[in-house]
Design a protein around this motif. Structure first.
Motif, mmCIF file in Angstrom:
data_model
loop_
_atom_site.group_PDB
_atom_site.id
_atom_site.type_symbol
_atom_site.label_atom_id
_atom_site.label_comp_id
_atom_site.label_asym_id
_atom_site.label_seq_id
_atom_site.Cartn_x
_atom_site.Cartn_y
_atom_site.Cartn_z
ATOM 1 N N GLU A 177 0.820 -1.212 0.000
ATOM 2 C CA GLU A 177 0.000 0.000 0.000
ATOM 3 C C GLU A 177 0.853 1.262 0.000
ATOM 4 N N LEU A 178 1.946 1.257 0.762
ATOM 5 C CA LEU A 178 2.755 2.465 0.910
ATOM 6 C C LEU A 178 3.800 2.623 -0.192
ATOM 7 N N ALA A 179 4.333 1.499 -0.691
ATOM 8 C CA ALA A 179 5.458 1.596 -1.622
ATOM 9 C C ALA A 179 5.211 0.919 -2.967
ATOM 10 N N GLY A 180 4.166 0.088 -3.068
ATOM 11 C CA GLY A 180 3.900 -0.581 -4.337
ATOM 12 C C GLY A 180 4.743 -1.817 -4.564
ATOM 13 N N PHE A 181 5.426 -2.310 -3.530
ATOM 14 C CA PHE A 181 6.200 -3.547 -3.607
ATOM 15 C C PHE A 181 6.342 -4.079 -2.190
ATOM 16 N N ASN A 182 6.934 -5.275 -2.045
ATOM 17 C CA ASN A 182 7.131 -5.822 -0.705
ATOM 18 C C ASN A 182 8.506 -6.460 -0.590
ATOM 19 N N HIS A 183 8.886 -6.816 0.636
ATOM 20 C CA HIS A 183 10.253 -7.309 0.845
ATOM 21 C C HIS A 183 10.488 -8.681 0.220
ATOM 22 N N ASN A 184 9.426 -9.429 -0.084
ATOM 23 C CA ASN A 184 9.619 -10.698 -0.800
ATOM 24 C C ASN A 184 10.144 -10.458 -2.213
ATOM 25 N N ASP A 185 9.685 -9.373 -2.849
ATOM 26 C CA ASP A 185 10.200 -9.024 -4.177
ATOM 27 C C ASP A 185 11.708 -8.785 -4.120
ATOM 28 N N LEU A 186 12.123 -8.082 -3.074
ATOM 29 C CA LEU A 186 13.545 -7.779 -2.916
ATOM 30 C C LEU A 186 14.354 -9.055 -2.696
ATOM 31 N N ILE A 187 13.866 -9.933 -1.810
ATOM 32 C CA ILE A 187 14.596 -11.164 -1.513
ATOM 33 C C ILE A 187 14.673 -12.060 -2.748
ATOM 34 N N SER A 188 13.619 -12.104 -3.542
ATOM 35 C CA SER A 188 13.634 -12.900 -4.769
ATOM 36 C C SER A 188 14.749 -12.435 -5.703
ATOM 37 N N LYS A 189 14.879 -11.122 -5.846
ATOM 38 C CA LYS A 189 15.936 -10.580 -6.716
ATOM 39 C C LYS A 189 17.319 -10.885 -6.145
ATOM 40 N N LEU A 190 17.463 -10.736 -4.825
ATOM 41 C CA LEU A 190 18.757 -11.018 -4.196
ATOM 42 C C LEU A 190 19.111 -12.499 -4.315
ATOM 43 N N PHE A 191 18.108 -13.375 -4.161
ATOM 44 C CA PHE A 191 18.363 -14.817 -4.309
ATOM 45 C C PHE A 191 18.910 -15.127 -5.710
ATOM 46 N N GLU A 192 18.351 -14.471 -6.723
ATOM 47 C CA GLU A 192 18.835 -14.685 -8.088
ATOM 48 C C GLU A 192 20.294 -14.241 -8.213
ATOM 49 N N GLU A 193 20.610 -13.084 -7.628
ATOM 50 C CA GLU A 193 21.980 -12.572 -7.703
ATOM 51 C C GLU A 193 22.948 -13.441 -6.907
ATOM 52 N N TRP A 194 22.444 -14.072 -5.850
ATOM 53 C CA TRP A 194 23.292 -14.943 -5.022
ATOM 54 C C TRP A 194 23.312 -16.384 -5.552
ATOM 55 N N ARG A 195 22.651 -16.617 -6.696
ATOM 56 C CA ARG A 195 22.641 -17.910 -7.384
ATOM 57 C C ARG A 195 22.045 -19.028 -6.526
ATOM 58 N N PHE A 196 20.923 -18.718 -5.926
ATOM 59 C CA PHE A 196 20.187 -19.726 -5.177
ATOM 60 C C PHE A 196 19.390 -20.595 -6.151
ATOM 61 N N PRO A 197 18.950 -21.786 -5.719
ATOM 62 C CA PRO A 197 18.128 -22.643 -6.586
ATOM 63 C C PRO A 197 16.892 -21.907 -7.097
ATOM 64 N N GLU A 198 16.468 -22.264 -8.293
ATOM 65 C CA GLU A 198 15.367 -21.565 -8.962
ATOM 66 C C GLU A 198 14.078 -21.593 -8.149
ATOM 67 N N ILE A 199 13.794 -22.727 -7.489
ATOM 68 C CA ILE A 199 12.546 -22.828 -6.725
ATOM 69 C C ILE A 199 12.515 -21.810 -5.581
#
Length: 739
Positions: free
Chosen positions: A328-350
């Motif tokens: 509501e306040l920012a138009g995104f949530n911290h799960n979006d951020l963690i998903s992007k960081l997981f990709e950059e840290w080369r975590f498993p796709e799931i």
């Protein structure tokens, strides 16, 4: 830093006290006089509460009694102030739990002395947010700008986080070992040996009392892996790596570091157990997903603190999920951020994909489980951890878990005692390894003092095998009986104080009407015993009415809306578990339950008592000027017209006042000659603050050329006045501007 919850109903006094404490480097959590202050006090755990009371203060004392009935916050000092009262009334205030009462007019010296005496040992706050960790004003503005895309916001945040911290490569390496069926102790030992600090930790743990049991001292990593166990070593290595990310970081008030880690560890342990039992996902992926499921809120607090505090305040005020407030306040949530960081840290796709769907306000259906297996497991683990009060996160919101979902996870009879005993054992093991603090599990959570005196009958109309509300009430120490049939429910209601009903929907109107017509036991609280051992009752905490007291939870309950009364409270999911205690308190004491629900139909206590609710002015004016005479005359002008006014004589103070202002800023009157920070930088900073995007700016200048005003015009400033003119002319200009 000392933290004070300020519950003041007079706007002018609220502004004055906030300014006073801000200058003294005291953190202020402002709250309107309502039962929402109960959740805020629980969440922020302040050093002190200051509350203004009116002449008729019965409802305020009722709120104070609620605070004092909760063991977790009963020791927090309370200072009340209000109109002069006679000796009898003052005694009733102190008997209700106040540490002190100060009559108006408020003597600031006396107030400061009493604060100093009550907060003798200093603040419990060990951390503060470092400014160098935060974004620039321009970047902050982009995070809440609706015209900026979600992906661009994620790029700003991930770039900033990766600049400020490095995620340990050990976690990704251990996950890769876990995914290979051919990997064993030798491969895991190689990963650990590549990190000298990790190697030392694993050797220390292998030789600890917990694992050595008097055996020989081990100096080889492979031997350590064998002694600790292949599975345990993987989880311990990942936990140590993740824990080090934030061990020495800084945290704002309202976010307890130790409670956070116990919550994450509990979710990780439970998620791994569900994954092992259901065989739906790899156990290590469930463990690390659970361990990191709430890392985003931790990073928000550390690196985007302005936004974090606004979201947390909205969460505690409205009783809704932290993740919803972010949207509501920012138009995104911290799960979006963690998903992007997981990709950059080369975590498993799931992990990268499913983390986006964790702990969302969703209906956990079998279809959702099949589509997002890992997200479902972590979400259910989060609900279980919250229900048993294993640590604490940024909210305590839960969803119902259907029988069908529990069947998919192969728990047809719900969560049994043996399951929880294993969770407690694992939590104690990790606590000994990570040395978080000295607590042990299961820990006594029964925080409501009189809970054991309250008889609750609980019944599920949805045939649920795990009911979060019931488990939470058990941990709080309420006397609970369960009914297995509708007829049994009717009989047990007659011997109970409150009925707790879950799984309610629109098909159950007839059954509900039968229960609502029942006579239930009036609540009389036993406070102490007389000399001959007979129980005595507290007349201030008893109800004479034996009408039905019902607390309902469900998804579709349209028929209930026409039946709300002081004895009936209904709540949709998701809802904050902590609000249940206060709802029960309202039912037991026949307090008003009007407007007890938020707009989504869930329990939210901001509007729990109309008699306590005060509407504060939304016309806020901030004056930034180096001349006290000018500030004084402008303050007088705006206050006469009903504005709430704050003032400062230096640029940084203007910015700080704007940041701590909870309501929207209507007008900033600022001098171009204000010291320590330029007028242009002040306006830029305020324009990036989410609450003040519609603020109007009026700039005072003296001995300036037109070209000096151009940068301000480019910022959107349209109103100026020349200080060389008389004050009467300046005030007349404000009138012409409609101010």
């Amino acid at each position: 830093m000392i933290t004070i919850v300020l519950i003041v109903q007079t706007p002018k006094e609220a502004v004055f006290l906030r300014q006073l404490f801000l200058k003294a480097n005291i953190k202020i959590i402002s709250s309107i006089p309502s039962y929402a202050s109960y959740i805020k006090t629980l969440q922020y755990d302040p050093d002190l509460v200051i509350m203004e009371i009116p002449e008729d203060h019965k409802t305020h004392l009722q709120f104070l009694r609620v605070i004092r009935s909760n063991k977790a916050i009963e020791q927090i000092p309370f200072i009340l102030y209000g109109p002069p009262l006679d000796e009898k009334c003052t005694k009733s205030i102190l008997d209700a739990g106040a540490d002190d009462f100060i009559p108006k007019p408020l003597d600031i010296k006396i107030l400061i002395d009493k604060i100093r005496n009550l907060v003798k040992s200093g603040s419990k706050r060990k951390y503060k947010v470092e400014e160098e960790n935060q974004l620039t004003d321009d970047e902050r503005g982009k995070l809440t700008d609706p015209t900026i895309s979600r992906s661009e916001k994620m790029e700003i945040m991930s770039r900033h986080i990766n600049k400020m911290m490095a995620f340990p490569a050990t976690v990704a390496s251990v996950l890769r070992v876990s995914q290979s069926e051919r990997s064993g102790a030798a491969e895991l030992a190689k990963v650990i040996q590549s990190d000298p600090a990790m190697s030392a930790e694993i050797l220390r743990i292998a030789n600890s009392v917990y694992f050595s049991r008097g055996g020989r001292r081990i100096l080889d990593i492979k031997d350590a892996v064998v002694r600790i166990g292949f599975g345990n070593t993987k989880k311990i290595a990942m936990s140590i790596s993740v824990f080090k990310i934030s061990k020495d970081q800084n945290y704002a008030t309202g976010f307890n570091h130790n409670d956070y880690w116990f919550h994450c560890l509990a979710v990780a342990i439970i998620a791994e157990m569900i994954a092992k039992n259901s065989q739906l996902v790899i156990q290590e992926e469930a463990f690390i997903g659970g361990l990191l499921h709430d890392l985003g809120s931790l990073l928000f607090n550390e690196y985007f603190n302005d936004l974090f505090l606004k979201v947390l305040e909205k969460t505690t005020d409205e009783g809704i999920r932290f993740i919803e407030c972010e949207e509501e306040l920012a138009g995104f949530n911290h799960n979006d951020l963690i998903s992007k960081l997981f990709e950059e840290w080369r975590f498993p796709e799931i992990l990268c994909n499913d983390i986006k769907f964790v702990c969302r306000s969703i209906n956990l259906t079998p279809q959702f489980v099949n589509e997002h297996k890992l997200a479902s497991i972590i979400t259910v683990a989060d609900i279980i951890a919250k229900s048993f009060q294993l640590g604490r996160s940024v909210d305590c919101c839960i969803e119902p878990i259907s029988r069908e979902v529990m069947h998919l996870f192969r728990y047809p009879y719900g969560i049994q005692q043996a399951f929880m005993e294993k969770v407690y054992y694992e939590l104690n093991m990790y606590n000994s390894v990570l040395k978080i603090d000295n607590r042990t599990f299961p820990s006594a959570c029964n925080q409501i003092k009189y809970a054991s005196e309250v008889a609750l009958v609980c019944h599920s109309f949805a045939d649920e095998v795990f009911i979060p509300v019931y488990e939470y009430l058990k941990t709080q120490g309420y006397h609970i009986t369960l009914s297995n049939s509708f007829q049994e429910l009717i009989e047990k209601c007659k011997a109970s104080h409150v009925a707790i009903l879950t799984g309610i929907d629109n098909t159950l109107e007839e059954e509900f009407n039968q229960i609502a017509r029942l006579n239930m036991v009036p609540f009389k609280r036993e406070t102490d015993c007389s000399e001959n051992g007979n129980a005595q009752t507290d007349n201030n905490n008893s109800t004479d009415s034996n009408t039905a007291k019902i607390l309902l939870f469900g998804l579709d309950m349209e028929f209930i809306k026409q039946k709300q009364s002081s004895g009936i409270i209904s709540s949709r999911y998701s809802m904050d578990l902590r609000t249940i205690d206060l709802a029960i308190h309202c039912l037991l004491n026949n307090l008003s339950t009007d407007q007890l629900l938020n707009e989504k139909g869930s329990l939210a206590l901001q509007k729990a008592a109309d008699s306590l609710k005060i509407k504060l002015s939304n016309k806020n004016v901030l004056i930034g000027h180096y001349k006290s005479e000018t500030r004084s005359k402008l303050r007088e002008y705006f206050e006469q017209r009903g504005y709430t006014v704050e003032e400062a004589n230096e640029g940084p103070k203007v910015v700080n006042l704007a940041r701590t202002m909870e309501d929207e800023l209507h007008l900033l009157v600022i001098s171009m000659d204000i010291p320590l920070l330029s007028c242009e930088d002040i306006i830029k900073s305020i324009k990036t603050m989410p609450n003040h995007k519609r603020a109007r700016f009026v700039v005072a200048f003296a001995n300036r050329e037109k070209k000096d005003l151009v940068p301000l015009v480019k910022l959107g400033v349209r109103d100026f006045f020349n200080e060389e003119t008389s004050m009467d002319q300046i005030l007349k200009k404000f009138q012409e501007m409609g101010l």
